[in-house]
Design a protein around this motif. Structure first.
Motif, PDB file in Angstrom:
ATOM      1  N   ASP A 123       0.707  -1.031  -0.098  1.00 38.23           N
ATOM      2  CA  ASP A 123      -0.047  -0.028   0.113  1.00 38.23           C
ATOM      3  C   ASP A 123       0.914   1.283   0.095  1.00 38.23           C
ATOM      4  O   ASP A 123       0.357   2.337   0.321  1.00 38.23           O
ATOM      5  CB  ASP A 123      -0.790   0.158   1.289  1.00 38.23           C
ATOM      6  CG  ASP A 123      -0.520   0.148   2.647  1.00 38.23           C
ATOM      7  OD1 ASP A 123       0.790  -0.184   2.563  1.00 38.23           O
ATOM      8  OD2 ASP A 123      -1.161   0.222   3.608  1.00 38.23           O
ATOM      9  N   SER A 142      -4.987  -3.890  -0.216  1.00 36.73           N
ATOM     10  CA  SER A 142      -5.394  -3.647   0.999  1.00 36.73           C
ATOM     11  C   SER A 142      -6.755  -4.084   0.853  1.00 36.73           C
ATOM     12  O   SER A 142      -7.462  -4.171   0.135  1.00 36.73           O
ATOM     13  CB  SER A 142      -5.133  -2.306   1.536  1.00 36.73           C
ATOM     14  OG  SER A 142      -5.927  -1.284   0.590  1.00 36.73           O
ATOM     15  N   ILE A 167      -3.059  -4.540   5.095  1.00 39.01           N
ATOM     16  CA  ILE A 167      -2.627  -5.056   3.470  1.00 39.01           C
ATOM     17  C   ILE A 167      -2.724  -6.610   3.323  1.00 39.01           C
ATOM     18  O   ILE A 167      -2.659  -7.431   4.258  1.00 39.01           O
ATOM     19  CB  ILE A 167      -1.225  -4.594   3.395  1.00 39.01           C
ATOM     20  CG1 ILE A 167      -0.315  -5.046   4.462  1.00 39.01           C
ATOM     21  CG2 ILE A 167      -1.483  -3.084   3.179  1.00 39.01           C
ATOM     22  CD1 ILE A 167       1.191  -4.775   3.923  1.00 39.01           C
TER      23      ILE A 167
END
Length: 247
Positions: A123, A142, A167
């Protein structure tokens, strides 16, 4: 090629598990945000970034003409480096010291005068600033991104959601990893921003990020301005960013 990069531990953490590396001569950058208990995230990001540093060291030893590869070859190289980073982090996670697991987000990129060539897991994000508008290039791996994809959250709601840091894909979580990789066309006036979630979780308005960069006198001033704004908004996490201009 012009680069500026900066990292900050933030206001609440006792360890900076973010790490970056840039090589202006070959247009390379890599950025990682480690995750895991007992300082394992710090180890994971270090292992992953070291793979790219080692490759850059080897490239410097070669004649210039042998490093002039095509965009598709550069892309395959980045993917191979990410795969190697995943292998090393995963293998280290199996040792007794880190049997609880470790991982890291990773963005590796090569910038040319006309292209952003990148590989991405996690992410941390890539953006391109063009004509005053900041466009997100990567998609987060995520939980909240999945909720955005099915229409249960708006992108802005996802930026402040309480589960935004969960995530589902990272370097080192498993023996192999699915990597997003692409060649993104650039213009001479574009600015590339790579950042960990410590930035985009704190500055939730992309227009504000764009203004800070646009109003700055140069990339270094822009990087300072972004870090200062993150800390002003609370600095709840480590924050790391790389800014790059193709010309």
């Amino acid at each position: 090629m012009k680069f500026a990069a900066r990292t900050d531990i933030g206001k609440y953490r006792t360890l900076n598990e973010d790490l970056y590396f840039i090589d202006e001569d070959i247009g390379l950058f890599v950025l990682a945000d480690g995750v895991g208990g007992h300082d394992a995230g710090d180890v994971a990001s270090s292992i992953a970034v070291a793979v790219f540093q080692e490759w850059a060291d080897e490239i410097r030893k070669l004649p210039a003409e042998s490093t002039d590869t095509s965009s598709s070859e550069k892309l395959e190289t980045l993917k191979a480096l990410v795969d190697e980073a995943n292998h090393r982090v995963y293998e280290r996670s199996l040792t007794r010291d880190f049997s609880n697991g470790m991982g890291t987000t990773l963005i590796g990129g090569i910038i040319t005068p006309s292209e952003l060539i990148y590989a991405h897991v996690g992410d941390s994000r890539l953006y391109v600033l063009r004509d005053g508008v900041l466009e997100q290039v990567t998609k987060d791996h995520s939980l909240v991104q999945k909720l955005v994809d099915i229409g249960q959250l708006t992108p802005r709601e996802a930026r402040v959601h309480r589960h935004r840091n969960i995530i589902d894909r990272a370097i080192g979580f498993e023996s192999s990893v699915e990597v997003d990789y692409e060649i993104y066309p650039l213009t001479s006036d574009d600015i590339v921003l790579a950042c960990t979630d410590g930035l985009h979780d704190m500055i939730v308005d992309d227009a504000e990020i764009a203004r800070i960069i646009t109003d700055a006198s140069d990339l270094d001033a822009a990087s300072r301005g972004l870090i200062d704004k993150v800390l002003e908004y609370g600095g709840k996490d480590n924050v790391t960013l790389v800014l790059a201009a193709p010309c």
